[in-house]
Design a protein around this motif. Structure first.
Motif, PDB file in Angstrom:
ATOM      1  N   LYS A   1       0.841  -1.189   0.000  1.00 22.89           N
ATOM      2  CA  LYS A   1       0.000   0.000   0.000  1.00 22.89           C
ATOM      3  C   LYS A   1       0.879   1.243   0.000  1.00 22.89           C
ATOM      4  O   LYS A   1       2.081   1.174   0.236  1.00 22.89           O
ATOM      5  CB  LYS A   1      -0.963   0.003   1.184  1.00 22.89           C
ATOM      6  CG  LYS A   1      -0.301  -0.090   2.539  1.00 22.89           C
ATOM      7  CD  LYS A   1      -1.349  -0.234   3.630  1.00 22.89           C
ATOM      8  CE  LYS A   1      -0.701  -0.584   4.945  1.00 22.89           C
ATOM      9  NZ  LYS A   1      -1.674  -0.825   5.980  1.00 22.89           N
ATOM     10  N   SER A   2       0.248   2.350  -0.243  1.00 26.45           N
ATOM     11  CA  SER A   2       0.967   3.616  -0.317  1.00 26.45           C
ATOM     12  C   SER A   2       1.566   3.992   1.035  1.00 26.45           C
ATOM     13  O   SER A   2       0.978   3.723   2.083  1.00 26.45           O
ATOM     14  CB  SER A   2       0.000   4.719  -0.770  1.00 26.45           C
ATOM     15  OG  SER A   2       0.603   5.984  -0.628  1.00 26.45           O
TER      16      SER A   2
ATOM     17  N   SER B   1      -0.757   6.027   3.205  1.00 27.75           N
ATOM     18  CA  SER B   1      -1.903   5.386   3.836  1.00 27.75           C
ATOM     19  C   SER B   1      -1.939   5.733   5.316  1.00 27.75           C
ATOM     20  O   SER B   1      -0.912   5.757   5.986  1.00 27.75           O
ATOM     21  CB  SER B   1      -1.790   3.872   3.660  1.00 27.75           C
ATOM     22  OG  SER B   1      -2.765   3.220   4.420  1.00 27.75           O
TER      23      SER B   1
ATOM     24  N   ASN C   1      -7.091   3.055   6.056  1.00 27.07           N
ATOM     25  CA  ASN C   1      -8.043   3.445   5.023  1.00 27.07           C
ATOM     26  C   ASN C   1      -7.345   3.549   3.672  1.00 27.07           C
ATOM     27  O   ASN C   1      -7.006   4.639   3.214  1.00 27.07           O
ATOM     28  CB  ASN C   1      -8.702   4.784   5.374  1.00 27.07           C
ATOM     29  CG  ASN C   1      -9.533   4.683   6.619  1.00 27.07           C
ATOM     30  OD1 ASN C   1     -10.197   3.685   6.842  1.00 27.07           O
ATOM     31  ND2 ASN C   1      -9.503   5.710   7.447  1.00 27.07           N
ATOM     32  N   CYS C   2      -7.126   2.413   3.050  1.00 27.53           N
ATOM     33  CA  CYS C   2      -6.407   2.458   1.780  1.00 27.53           C
ATOM     34  C   CYS C   2      -6.710   1.202   0.964  1.00 27.53           C
ATOM     35  O   CYS C   2      -7.399   0.296   1.412  1.00 27.53           O
ATOM     36  CB  CYS C   2      -4.911   2.572   2.017  1.00 27.53           C
ATOM     37  SG  CYS C   2      -4.243   1.178   2.919  1.00 27.53           S
TER      38      CYS C   2
ATOM     39  N   GLU D   1      -4.743  -1.823  -1.416  1.00 31.16           N
ATOM     40  CA  GLU D   1      -3.459  -2.494  -1.584  1.00 31.16           C
ATOM     41  C   GLU D   1      -3.423  -3.080  -2.988  1.00 31.16           C
ATOM     42  O   GLU D   1      -4.446  -3.490  -3.525  1.00 31.16           O
ATOM     43  CB  GLU D   1      -3.296  -3.609  -0.552  1.00 31.16           C
ATOM     44  CG  GLU D   1      -3.235  -3.095   0.867  1.00 31.16           C
ATOM     45  CD  GLU D   1      -3.176  -4.208   1.890  1.00 31.16           C
ATOM     46  OE1 GLU D   1      -2.351  -4.111   2.792  1.00 31.16           O
ATOM     47  OE2 GLU D   1      -3.964  -5.168   1.784  1.00 31.16           O
TER      48      GLU D   1
ATOM     49  N   SER E   1      -7.742  -2.660   2.032  1.00 34.74           N
ATOM     50  CA  SER E   1      -6.873  -3.068   3.139  1.00 34.74           C
ATOM     51  C   SER E   1      -7.650  -3.408   4.402  1.00 34.74           C
ATOM     52  O   SER E   1      -7.163  -4.153   5.244  1.00 34.74           O
ATOM     53  CB  SER E   1      -5.842  -1.978   3.441  1.00 34.74           C
ATOM     54  OG  SER E   1      -6.484  -0.819   3.924  1.00 34.74           O
TER      55      SER E   1
END
Length: 77
Positions: A20-21, A24, A28-29, A31, A45
């Protein structure tokens, strides 16, 4: 070779290396994971066992370019 389809459980994508970023926060994101056939899988995620969406490299490239160009900024603004 394993067949990947949209909506399949993310847990069935054997060997997927999810990431993930760095931006993040609080889980709350989304992946992403590269797949052996060159496709890219996407999952929420917060629900790692939930469904994965599978996109071709060209589809992901188009989406990322649109995001870089600000085409989706109105959705979070």
């Amino acid at each position: 070779m394993q067949q990947t389809v949209n909506g399949m459980p993310a847990t069935e994508l054997e060997g997927a290396a999810w990431r993930k970023s760095r931006r993040s926060s609080m889980g709350n994101c989304v992946e992403l994971a590269p797949l052996p056939d060159g496709a890219v899988a996407v999952r929420n995620s917060r629900h790692p066992d939930g469904p994965a969406l599978v996109y071709t490299r060209d589809e992901m490239a188009a989406f990322l370019q649109g995001a870089k160009d600000g085409e989706f900024d109105d959705m979070v603004g």
